[in-house]
Design an enzyme around this catalytic site. Structure first.
Site, short mmCIF file in Angstrom:
data_model
loop_
_atom_site.label_atom_id
_atom_site.label_comp_id
_atom_site.label_asym_id
_atom_site.label_seq_id
_atom_site.Cartn_x
_atom_site.Cartn_y
_atom_site.Cartn_z
CE LYS A 23 -1.74 2.75 2.97
NZ LYS A 23 -1.45 3.92 2.46
CD GLU B 3 12.69 3.52 9.15
OE1 GLU B 3 12.65 4.30 9.56
OE2 GLU B 3 12.35 3.60 7.59
CB CYS C 9 13.31 8.21 9.37
SG CYS C 9 14.04 6.98 8.25
CD GLU D 32 10.82 11.94 12.18
OE1 GLU D 32 11.58 11.28 11.50
OE2 GLU D 32 9.67 11.32 12.48
#
Length: 489
Positions: free
Chosen positions: A181, A255, A289, A388
């Site tokens: 997806k 992750e 990331c 983040e």
């Protein structure tokens, strides 16, 4: 709808790849060019029925694919890699237009590396024994490595091709079937996987390619016929997926996000350090990331480090991501730019010292740009140092001793990556050993396909890449055979 752009034509139709062929999606989601803010194409958007069909196709294909000899699966993966390579130029340019990745970055990460990952796992499965015999005083045991089953693989928009390959390649090599997806922002480039799978001759249902938003993803995660989930994305969504998979007793690889520290030691060569941080902090417009966006600088050289960071950041070339000289392109969406600019305002309001940048660049009238930004004198408890941001924003925090630097690096909810910069590799390596993180680089950061990648704490569960990435898609079975070890083979 299609729209021609420089050296790119034939934007895909809103179709999903299910059971070996393309079909019209139940829904349509517009995909917007990050640079022009104009419609790039209509992306497919799967509904619950589409996900049901994709999972059912994977379930039907599982028996044959899981029992296909490893060398034959490897041969098909090589052909799959060839077919992706043939599309690499077009695919990497499409990714650049979808999300603003500089073309020099996209050409590698969305063009060349996905095929390399497929080839790595094709080679690995060819030389990996599916069984081993362990002898004991009471007989022997056959330890089998079997595919875990149907995999639901959910990937984000920031590096869509390589992040998908990091899941597809080991899963397919292990004998699993996959429902991929893609994110709505990158629903167009995901089509390349379906085209390449068909061209390579993968049996129908072995790989199904869908796209859609959170509703489709949540349904795939909880689907009763999915045996494992692999997800890359935010820690917030990862926690929800972990709860679902925990309740269902379903294995999951997560992750997730990061807020990685770049520890600059007092003996670092600043010219080389700035050259390295140019990519380890600002690659893909800071939308990585693992980006080293939390700089820890020694008090003895603090002003020097801040000045060097300011000069390096100001020198970054901001512009059209299809231009070969561009280093910083637009962010992926209007919504994401507002998020990044919002964090910049938070930094200003909280009293951090703005060194350079600090908003949208005035020379870019169109596109979702945020100027590369550096904040100095940032306390490690500040939101811009802890959360983040996922954009071209660096914070700088001073430290005294090496031990304090390690403590600051570890004082984070995240633990995905990081870097240490020093002229003394042994000293830097010892510092790296003390940082609680899944990965860390010395004088640079570069993923190694043969080494595990993943995080600790809020940065995730499990590992991708390397032999460990293959093992994540296998389950172990022990067949105990009692009697004399010599009597059984």
């Amino acid at each position: 709808m299609t729209q021609e752009g420089p050296s790119f034509v034939n934007i895909s139709e809103p179709e999903l790849f299910i059971d070996g062929g393309f079909r019209t999606a139940s829904g349509v989601e517009p995909v917007i060019d990050a640079t022009t803010e104009q419609l790039l194409g209509e992306g497919p958007s799967a509904d619950i029925g589409d996900i049901d069909d994709a999972v059912a196709a994977s379930r039907r294909a599982l028996r044959e694919w899981s029992t296909t000899p490893a060398v034959d699966r490897a041969r098909l993966l090589e052909r799959f890699a060839d077919a992706l390579t043939a599309r690499a130029v077009k695919t990497s340019e499409l990714c650049t237009r979808e999300i603003g990745s500089p073309i020099t970055f996209s050409r590698i990460m969305n063009g060349l590396v996905p095929a390399a990952v497929l080839r790595y796992y094709a080679a690995l499965i060819s030389k990996t024994d599916g069984e081993e015999i362990r002898h004991s005083a009471s007989g022997n045991t056959i330890v089998r490595r079997e595919p875990v089953g149907v995999v639901g693989a959910i990937v984000p928009w920031n590096v869509p091709q390589v992040l998908a390959a990091m899941k597809l390649a080991p899963a397919l090599a292990a004998g699993c079937t996959v429902v991929l997806k893609a994110a709505p922002e990158t629903a167009l480039d995901a089509r390349a996987f379906g085209e390449a799978a068909a061209e390579a001759g993968l049996p129908p249902g072995v790989l199904n390619v869908t796209a859609g938003g959170g509703k489709a993803g949540a349904y795939l995660v909880s689907h009763p016929d999915v045996d494992k989930v692999a997800f890359t994305g935010s820690s917030e969504v990862g926690r929800v997926i972990a709860e679902t998979c925990g309740r269902l007793m379903r294995p999951v690889t997560l992750e997730l996000g990061g807020k990685s520290a770049a520890i600059i030691l007092d003996d670092a060569d600043l010219e080389l350090t700035m050259r390295g941080l140019r990519t380890s902090a600002f690659a893909n417009n800071g939308q990585m990331c693992y980006a080293s966006t939390r700089v820890l600088a020694p008090q003895s050289r603090y002003r020097e480090v801040v000045a060097a960071l300011a000069d390096m950041t100001k020198s970054l070339r901001v512009g059209d991501p299809l231009d070969e000289t561009t280093e910083i392109g637009p962010l992926a969406s209007a919504r994401h730019r507002e998020r990044v600019l919002g964090y910049i305002e938070i930094g200003k309001a909280d009293g951090a010292r703005l060194v350079t940048g600090g908003g949208a660049p005035t020379d870019q009238p169109r596109g979702w740009y945020a100027a590369p930004t550096v904040f100095a004198d940032v306390d490690n408890s500040a939101r811009i140092a802890r959360e983040e941001i996922f954009g071209p924003v660096l914070t700088v925090t001073p430290y005294g001793t090496d031990a304090e630097a390690v403590d600051l690096a570890n004082d984070s909810d995240f633990g995905l990556a990081g870097t240490v910069w020093s002229s003394d590799e042994a000293r830097a390596t010892e510092i790296a050993r003390g940082v609680r993180t899944g990965t860390i680089g010395i004088n640079g950061y570069q993923l190694d396909v043969d080494a595990p990648f993943g995080g600790v704490k809020a940065s995730g569960v499990g590992r991708e890449l390397g032999p460990e990435g293959l093992a994540a898609y296998q389950t172990l079975k022990s067949i105990f055979r009692l009697g004399s070890p010599a009597e059984t083979t």
